[in-house]
Design an enzyme around this catalytic site. Sequence first.
Site, PDB file in Angstrom:
ATOM      1  N   HIS A  95       1.067  -1.531  -0.085  1.00 49.18           N
ATOM      2  CA  HIS A  95      -0.488  -0.182  -0.098  1.00 49.18           C
ATOM      3  C   HIS A  95       0.853   1.027   0.113  1.00 49.18           C
ATOM      4  O   HIS A  95       2.117   1.491   0.438  1.00 49.18           O
ATOM      5  CB  HIS A  95      -1.105  -0.252   1.395  1.00 49.18           C
ATOM      6  CG  HIS A  95      -0.322  -0.107   2.861  1.00 49.18           C
ATOM      7  ND1 HIS A  95      -0.026  -0.806   3.297  1.00 49.18           N
ATOM      8  CD2 HIS A  95      -0.194   0.386   3.729  1.00 49.18           C
ATOM      9  CE1 HIS A  95       0.402  -0.870   4.656  1.00 49.18           C
ATOM     10  NE2 HIS A  95       0.583  -0.101   5.195  1.00 49.18           N
ATOM     11  N   HIS A 115       0.971   5.058   1.308  1.00 43.50           N
ATOM     12  CA  HIS A 115      -0.095   6.288   1.847  1.00 43.50           C
ATOM     13  C   HIS A 115       0.012   7.930   0.667  1.00 43.50           C
ATOM     14  O   HIS A 115       1.516   7.956   0.389  1.00 43.50           O
ATOM     15  CB  HIS A 115       0.919   6.738   3.536  1.00 43.50           C
ATOM     16  CG  HIS A 115       0.938   5.736   4.013  1.00 43.50           C
ATOM     17  ND1 HIS A 115       0.150   5.585   5.023  1.00 43.50           N
ATOM     18  CD2 HIS A 115       1.970   4.761   4.151  1.00 43.50           C
ATOM     19  CE1 HIS A 115       0.156   4.364   5.834  1.00 43.50           C
ATOM     20  NE2 HIS A 115       1.756   3.600   5.414  1.00 43.50           N
TER      21      HIS A 115
END
Length: 140
Positions: free
Chosen positions: A102, A104
């Site tokens: 992932h 941010h």
Amino acid sequence: MSESANCIFCKIIRGEIPSIKVYEDAQTLTFMDVCPASSGHALVISKAHASNLLEIAETDLLAVTLTVQRVARAIQKALAPDGMRVSQFNGAAAGQTVFHYHVHIIPMQEGQRTGSHGRESANPQELESLAARIRAALQS
Ligand code: AMP
Ligand code: ZN
């Protein structure tokens, strides 16, 4: 049991746990971070499970990167931050806590010190209203 069975982000993708979604396409999903480092903090993930940058397939990496740019532009339009941090952690030693790739996106204001992500839960209604503004910018 596969790695994805107990992965919290895979559970979000499968709809087994709730999330405040911002953007979705065939390969990626973007949702609000529940414990944001700043107002408007979003996470972009690959729909295919891979634990980190070293493991993710090139096509998924490319798709996530394109989504990061698309969502960052929408955040700029919707929330007009002074800047944005885009960050990504690999391995517990580097600060990774969810082992599903992932990225941010953390909007920043001039002079602002970021909180640590993953520490304090945000108000869900506030997150929903930020997400709605970002979704609207994505469509404009
Ligand atoms: P890291 O693995 O350190 O890059 O960060 C994982 C991030 O995922 C943290 O910022 C958490 O606040 C966030 N997070 C963990 N669980 C959820 C969830 N169910 N929904 C949204 N964000 C989450
Ligand atoms: Zn996963």
